[in-house]
Design a protein around this motif. Structure first.
Motif, PDB file in Angstrom:
ATOM      1  N   THR A 111       0.853  -1.194   0.000  1.00  0.00           N
ATOM      2  CA  THR A 111       0.000   0.000   0.000  1.00  0.00           C
ATOM      3  C   THR A 111       0.883   1.235   0.000  1.00  0.00           C
ATOM      4  N   ASP A 112       0.682   2.094  -0.967  1.00  0.00           N
ATOM      5  CA  ASP A 112       1.418   3.366  -1.042  1.00  0.00           C
ATOM      6  C   ASP A 112       0.372   4.476  -1.086  1.00  0.00           C
ATOM      7  N   GLY A 113       0.797   5.661  -1.273  1.00  0.00           N
ATOM      8  CA  GLY A 113      -0.151   6.763  -1.350  1.00  0.00           C
ATOM      9  C   GLY A 113       0.389   7.899  -2.192  1.00  0.00           C
ATOM     10  N   LEU A 114      -0.514   8.675  -2.746  1.00  0.00           N
ATOM     11  CA  LEU A 114      -0.142   9.873  -3.494  1.00  0.00           C
ATOM     12  C   LEU A 114      -0.409  11.093  -2.625  1.00  0.00           C
ATOM     13  N   LEU A 115       0.573  11.985  -2.587  1.00  0.00           N
ATOM     14  CA  LEU A 115       0.431  13.231  -1.835  1.00  0.00           C
ATOM     15  C   LEU A 115       0.114  14.365  -2.798  1.00  0.00           C
ATOM     16  N   TYR A 116      -0.851  15.213  -2.420  1.00  0.00           N
ATOM     17  CA  TYR A 116      -1.227  16.384  -3.210  1.00  0.00           C
ATOM     18  C   TYR A 116      -1.137  17.632  -2.322  1.00  0.00           C
ATOM     19  N   PRO A 117      -0.780  18.753  -2.908  1.00  0.00           N
ATOM     20  CA  PRO A 117      -0.782  19.993  -2.095  1.00  0.00           C
ATOM     21  C   PRO A 117      -2.196  20.326  -1.657  1.00  0.00           C
ATOM     22  N   ALA A 118      -2.326  20.794  -0.424  1.00  0.00           N
ATOM     23  CA  ALA A 118      -3.657  21.053   0.118  1.00  0.00           C
ATOM     24  C   ALA A 118      -3.969  22.531   0.183  1.00  0.00           C
ATOM     25  N   LYS A 119      -3.090  23.267   0.779  1.00  0.00           N
ATOM     26  CA  LYS A 119      -3.420  24.683   1.033  1.00  0.00           C
ATOM     27  C   LYS A 119      -3.089  25.525  -0.182  1.00  0.00           C
ATOM     28  N   ARG A 120      -4.069  26.213  -0.696  1.00  0.00           N
ATOM     29  CA  ARG A 120      -3.888  27.113  -1.826  1.00  0.00           C
ATOM     30  C   ARG A 120      -4.663  28.382  -1.564  1.00  0.00           C
ATOM     31  N   ILE A 121      -4.173  29.507  -2.052  1.00  0.00           N
ATOM     32  CA  ILE A 121      -4.864  30.789  -1.842  1.00  0.00           C
ATOM     33  C   ILE A 121      -5.767  31.043  -3.037  1.00  0.00           C
ATOM     34  N   PRO A 122      -7.050  31.041  -2.853  1.00  0.00           N
ATOM     35  CA  PRO A 122      -7.982  31.175  -3.982  1.00  0.00           C
ATOM     36  C   PRO A 122      -8.143  32.622  -4.410  1.00  0.00           C
ATOM     37  N   PRO A 123      -8.652  32.833  -5.627  1.00  0.00           N
ATOM     38  CA  PRO A 123      -8.992  34.198  -6.030  1.00  0.00           C
ATOM     39  C   PRO A 123     -10.197  34.702  -5.265  1.00  0.00           C
ATOM     40  N   ILE A 124     -10.238  35.990  -5.008  1.00  0.00           N
ATOM     41  CA  ILE A 124     -11.358  36.593  -4.288  1.00  0.00           C
ATOM     42  C   ILE A 124     -12.447  36.921  -5.292  1.00  0.00           C
ATOM     43  N   LYS A 171     -14.867  22.474  -8.611  1.00  0.00           N
ATOM     44  CA  LYS A 171     -13.959  21.981  -9.647  1.00  0.00           C
ATOM     45  C   LYS A 171     -13.458  23.120 -10.540  1.00  0.00           C
ATOM     46  N   LYS A 172     -14.259  24.174 -10.652  1.00  0.00           N
ATOM     47  CA  LYS A 172     -13.853  25.314 -11.496  1.00  0.00           C
ATOM     48  C   LYS A 172     -12.778  26.162 -10.829  1.00  0.00           C
ATOM     49  N   TYR A 173     -12.570  25.946  -9.523  1.00  0.00           N
ATOM     50  CA  TYR A 173     -11.610  26.750  -8.767  1.00  0.00           C
ATOM     51  C   TYR A 173     -10.568  25.819  -8.149  1.00  0.00           C
ATOM     52  N   SER A 174      -9.626  25.398  -8.976  1.00  0.00           N
ATOM     53  CA  SER A 174      -8.628  24.435  -8.525  1.00  0.00           C
ATOM     54  C   SER A 174      -7.730  24.999  -7.434  1.00  0.00           C
ATOM     55  N   SER A 175      -7.636  26.320  -7.361  1.00  0.00           N
ATOM     56  CA  SER A 175      -6.811  26.946  -6.315  1.00  0.00           C
ATOM     57  C   SER A 175      -7.608  27.230  -5.061  1.00  0.00           C
ATOM     58  N   GLY A 176      -8.857  26.769  -5.018  1.00  0.00           N
ATOM     59  CA  GLY A 176      -9.679  26.974  -3.832  1.00  0.00           C
ATOM     60  C   GLY A 176     -10.653  28.111  -4.004  1.00  0.00           C
ATOM     61  N   LEU A 177     -11.662  28.146  -3.151  1.00  0.00           N
ATOM     62  CA  LEU A 177     -12.705  29.153  -3.218  1.00  0.00           C
ATOM     63  C   LEU A 177     -13.033  29.612  -1.804  1.00  0.00           C
ATOM     64  N   TRP A 178     -13.113  30.935  -1.620  1.00  0.00           N
ATOM     65  CA  TRP A 178     -13.525  31.458  -0.321  1.00  0.00           C
ATOM     66  C   TRP A 178     -14.953  30.987  -0.031  1.00  0.00           C
ATOM     67  N   ASN A 216     -10.736  32.391  13.177  1.00  0.00           N
ATOM     68  CA  ASN A 216     -11.723  31.807  14.092  1.00  0.00           C
ATOM     69  C   ASN A 216     -13.156  32.016  13.629  1.00  0.00           C
ATOM     70  N   VAL A 217     -13.341  32.870  12.636  1.00  0.00           N
ATOM     71  CA  VAL A 217     -14.680  33.113  12.109  1.00  0.00           C
ATOM     72  C   VAL A 217     -15.062  31.943  11.209  1.00  0.00           C
ATOM     73  N   PRO A 218     -16.203  31.297  11.415  1.00  0.00           N
ATOM     74  CA  PRO A 218     -16.548  30.087  10.642  1.00  0.00           C
ATOM     75  C   PRO A 218     -16.551  30.307   9.138  1.00  0.00           C
ATOM     76  N   LYS A 219     -17.066  31.466   8.701  1.00  0.00           N
ATOM     77  CA  LYS A 219     -17.175  31.706   7.259  1.00  0.00           C
ATOM     78  C   LYS A 219     -15.831  31.997   6.604  1.00  0.00           C
ATOM     79  N   LYS A 220     -14.818  32.349   7.396  1.00  0.00           N
ATOM     80  CA  LYS A 220     -13.508  32.680   6.845  1.00  0.00           C
ATOM     81  C   LYS A 220     -12.723  31.396   6.620  1.00  0.00           C
ATOM     82  N   ALA A 221     -13.046  30.720   5.527  1.00  0.00           N
ATOM     83  CA  ALA A 221     -12.386  29.453   5.212  1.00  0.00           C
ATOM     84  C   ALA A 221     -12.255  29.334   3.706  1.00  0.00           C
ATOM     85  N   ILE A 222     -11.338  28.451   3.303  1.00  0.00           N
ATOM     86  CA  ILE A 222     -11.112  28.171   1.887  1.00  0.00           C
ATOM     87  C   ILE A 222     -11.553  26.735   1.624  1.00  0.00           C
TER      88      ILE A 222
END
Length: 920
Positions: A111-124, A171-178, A216-222
């Protein structure tokens, strides 16, 4: 004052940071060393903390954005950081969703695994305010039927269709979405309202997306879409290996693209010295006077461009998720540094110690130690601007460049200040004269700092109520002040040194010591009355003539550059060490009603304190007793009584009382004495001071010329005796190269013949030399007569147009066509030798346009287009007059400066008028 040069707000902040860093750098280094010791294990090896390991894994994954095998991570980590990656860390990876995403893959019985980058800064997509406004404007109460009631929503029972819709958006925002942008996108896409309850509990979406909280604000997430595992699970071993190869190839391609974006061998263009306009610099540091570290030239292509670049760096590095930290820092490497002040600056690495990197900011001129995680690769788009730190040398201080006293004086006068610059020599390390223009008077920094080398034991200090004997008066100025020499140790030492120089030059070719680069503040030697004298250059009139101040007599003169000699290097320190041996004084207790000194009073004082005919037959020096009654330290002048030796202490026979009792103070009508300016003049030709001066003068010229020109009448006929011949003009229809010296508007401007300008320059040099050295004499001023007038340190041929009651004259410059107001004291007769060259100013009117009352806008456009420029004139008409300066031509003007296009100025004027009329 208008000319005051202050530190811009942006510089003030940087200056504060720079000064605080210089004082606290050592303390910070000690503190960071203590922190590093806390992370050292018993074996003595320093291990990275968890945050650093996570940052390194992010850095690796940024190069392999399509994934990397977990089994390969330890090897890549060791190759990049020369440290082993603990197996414990590998087991923790799947519990670090903020760092990476782990997708397990079975290959055979392993068993192996693939690692992908997780944290990305999305466009506003939308700001909070815009989102709230949009939500308020939505009137539809329609709710997505795919959603279950809110009570069920809170229990995470969301329909699969709703989740799929959210996935489709993510899926349209591969760099993440606010997260706070999701409701608006969902409503725009599916025309149904997105319930806010989900935003308050984003964990409801955790099975379809990764939620990265940034506060700490719930809505402030990516939100990031989760990888689709179902597809991979259906792949066989061969397909998965093929997928791995594709991932590897894509990663290598991205690595090559990264090398292109962040080149290792960065070449930055050299910093060029401004070629025109006033120049100002900020002095950052100095090791010696041949290596002043200056921060950028202030101006559009320099400091302003740098500010824009740093703003662009901040935007790029703060918003771009592909930026890479420096993993293997090396000395000399160019990098981008994220500072504590949230700025992004270019820097060069100068040392690497453990996890601390010492960098030198190439645009700001100071260094500091920073954490390795704040050092990033420098993108090539930020390599086009030259480094804004440069070195310079200070003229006149080269021989003493390492003298600690001089270096300290220069540091106090210059460091962390913005100063105006006079550029003497452009080279790899240019030669400068620096000026502090922040006060009422400009301060020549080079000349001021040179005084730090004075031997204080040779300085003269007069004491109030003290009596001094054998005093010689060496100079009397036109305002009645005088310079005196007192017997002193310094004067004796000066005589010895000058005699040594005399003996030295007997066996040398003095021409070998000609001054090749004169500048204000430079100290030289000048032959005077068979002896060598020390002089300081105060004014550069032209390439040939300059003004000097005799340091030890107070006399001011204009001399030719060829008369000056450099001080031989072996004598330079001795000559410089002796302070000026002349003290400025004025006669004390003169009645206040004496007012301005008359020519008779000045001449009487000179005859009685300098010429002393009764002593000449005995070949004795004319000496006096001098009693000091007051010291004016702010003006550097002593109020004194002068006595001939035989008259002391009889106050009635003092020079002070004798000059008051003599009938010398009645001013004759319109008769004044020409005043040769005395004292050291600061160089007003540089920096913002001169810009203000030129601006004010331009306003005066415009208002005065405009007020006189419409009412200008032909001058009364002047006698043709000793008049220069009229200036020859081209025939009507012919072409003539001209230079536009004055341009009021198309109906009135002044041109000069281009081919005669070198003759005019030579004439003005001769006038400077003659009038600056000639004896002052009374002048009978008459209207419509020709004179020489001193205007801004130059002598001009003028005709007097009017005599004003306040002691000023209205004059017309016969070679430049300008109207000026000058003091009546600055006028001298015009010698016959200066009347041979034809007067060069030709009054003109532009052909091809209708005569009219020209608006201010049209006048400004015309002036900016033609004034101070060489053009070609095609004369259409010549209006002759008795006096040559009253002649006027009607002419076309053509600008031929462009290689392929000739611009006819009357066409330009017509087009400008049309544009102005449209604007109205």
């Amino acid at each position: 004052s208008e000319k005051r040069l202050t530190v811009p707000p942006r510089f003030q902040k940087e200056l504060q940071v720079h000064l605080s860093r210089r004082s606290s750098l050592d303390t910070n280094d000690n503190l960071n060393t203590s922190i590093a010791e806390m992370h050292t294990v018993a074996s003595g090896r320093s291990i990275p903390n968890i945050n650093e390991v996570q940052n390194r894994i992010r850095e690796i994954l940024s190069k392999y954005r399509n994934g990397i095998w977990v089994s390969k991570m330890a090897q890549i980590y060791q190759e990049m950081y020369w440290e082993e990656l603990s197996t414990t860390v590998l087991h923790q990876l799947e519990h670090w969703p903020h760092v990476c995403t782990v997708e397990k893959v079975c290959t055979g019985d392993q068993t192996d695994g693939l690692l992908y980058p997780a944290k990305r800064i999305p466009p506003i997509v939308k700001s909070d305010t815009e989102q709230e406004k949009t939500s308020q404007n939505v009137t539809s109460s329609k709710v997505d039927p795919l959603l279950k009631p809110s009570t069920e929503t809170e229990s995470a029972s969301l329909s699969s269709d709703f989740k799929q819709k959210v996935v489709n958006i993510l899926k349209k925002y591969s760099s993440g979405l606010w997260a706070n942008a999701l409701p608006k996108l969902y409503q725009d896409t599916y025309q149904v309202k997105f319930p806010e309850g989900i935003l308050n509990n984003l964990e409801l979406l955790s099975d379809i997306c990764i939620v990265d909280y940034v506060s700490n604000v719930p809505k402030k997430a990516i939100l990031y879409v989760k990888p689709q595992r179902s597809t991979d699970e259906n792949l066989n071993v061969t397909e998965k290996v093929q997928m791995h190869d594709n991932v590897k190839a894509t990663a290598e391609q991205q690595y090559e693209e990264s090398k292109e974006r962040y080149p290792e061998n960065i070449t930055v263009p050299p910093l060029t010295i401004p070629s025109e306009g006033s120049v100002s610099v900020m002095v950052v540091e100095l090791n010696n006077t041949n290596e002043l570290i200056i921060r950028q030239y202030v101006g559009k292509d320099y400091s302003y461009t740098q500010e824009q670049m740093e703003d662009d760096m901040k935007a790029y590095y703060s918003q771009n998720c592909t930026v890479s930290q420096v993993q293997s820092p090396s000395v000399g490497q160019l990098v981008a540094v994220h500072t504590e002040e949230e700025a992004w600056l270019r820097a060069r690495i100068i040392s690497v110690e453990d996890k601390r990197i010492k960098v030198y900011y190439v645009d700001h001129g100071f260094s500091e130690a920073v954490e390795s995680n704040s050092v990033y690769k420098l993108h090539k788009q930020f390599c086009s601007l030259p480094f804004q730190i440069a070195k310079c040398r200070l003229a006149g201080l080269e021989v003493f460049c390492d003298d600690p006293v001089l270096v300290k004086a220069v540091e106090l006068q210059t460091c962390s200040k913005i100063l105006a610059v006079e550029i003497l020599e452009k080279s790899d390390i240019p030669l400068f004269v620096l000026y502090d223009t922040s006060g009422e008077d400009d301060i020549n920094i080079n000349a001021t700092c040179l005084k730090a080398l004075y031997d204080k034991s040779f300085e003269l200090h007069l004491q109030v109520d003290a009596l001094y004997t054998n005093v010689r008066v060496t100079s009397v100025l036109s305002d009645g002040s005088l310079y005196c020499q007192l017997p002193s140790k310094g004067l004796s030492r000066l005589s010895e040194i000058l005699q040594k120089l005399e003996d030295y030059f007997l066996y040398k070719q003095t021409s070998d010591f000609n001054v090749s680069l004169p500048f204000c503040g430079k100290i030289c030697l000048l032959p005077c009355k068979g002896k060598w004298a020390r002089v300081e250059i105060t004014i550069i009139h032209s390439r040939r003539a300059l003004g000097v101040h005799f340091m030890d007599t107070g006399t001011v003169a204009t001399v030719e550059v060829s008369d000056l000699r450099e001080i031989p290097s072996q004598f330079l320190r001795e000559v410089i060490a002796i302070p000026p041996q002349a003290i400025k004084c004025c006669l004390a207790d003169l009645p206040p009603n004496t007012g301005m000194w008359t020519p008779d009073a000045v001449l009487w004082l000179r005859d009685n304190v300098m010429n002393c005919p009764e002593f000449s037959m005995k070949k004795l020096n004319c000496t006096f007793l001098l009693k000091v009654v007051k010291q004016d330290v702010s003006k550097g002048i002593a109020h004194v009584y002068l006595f001939a030796p035989e008259n002391f202490p009889d106050m009635d026979h003092s020079i002070n009382r004798q000059i008051v009792n003599a009938d010398l103070w009645k001013h004759q009508k319109d008769v004044f004495l020409s005043v040769t300016p005395r004292g050291i003049s600061s160089a007003k030709a540089i920096g913002d001071a001169v810009s203000a001066l030129q601006l004010n003068r331009g306003k005066l010229e415009k208002s005065f010329s405009d007020s006189l020109e419409p009412a200008l009448e032909p001058s009364s006929a002047v006698s043709a005796i000793d008049m220069p011949p009229p200036l020859p003009l081209s025939k009507v229809g012919g072409l003539m190269d001209v230079y536009v010296s004055v341009a009021c508007h198309p109906g009135h401007f002044v041109v000069q013949p281009w081919k005669e300008l070198h003759n005019l320059e030579a004439l003005m040099e001769e006038m400077i030399l003659y009038y600056s050295m000639a004896e002052e004499r009374p002048v009978n001023v008459e209207k419509n007569k020709l004179y020489a007038a001193k205007i801004e340190n130059q002598w001009y041929r003028v005709i007097i147009k009017g005599i004003l009651r306040n002691g000023f004259l209205s004059v017309y410059e016969l070679d430049y066509g300008k109207h000026e107001l000058v003091s009546i004291e600055k006028v001298q007769p015009l010698l016959d030798t200066f009347r041979k060259l034809p007067f060069q100013a030709i009054r003109a009117q532009l052909a091809g346009v209708k005569s009219q009352q020209w608006s201010e806008e049209a006048s400004i456009m015309f002036r900016n287009r033609v004034e101070k420029k060489p053009l070609v004139a095609q004369i259409q008409a010549i209006n002759e007059s008795t006096n040559s300066w009253d002649r006027k031509i009607v002419t076309y003007l053509v600008d031929t400066s462009l290689p392929d296009t000739d611009t006819w100025i009357h066409d330009f004027v017509s087009q400008s008028l049309a544009e102005l009329s449209k604007a109205d």
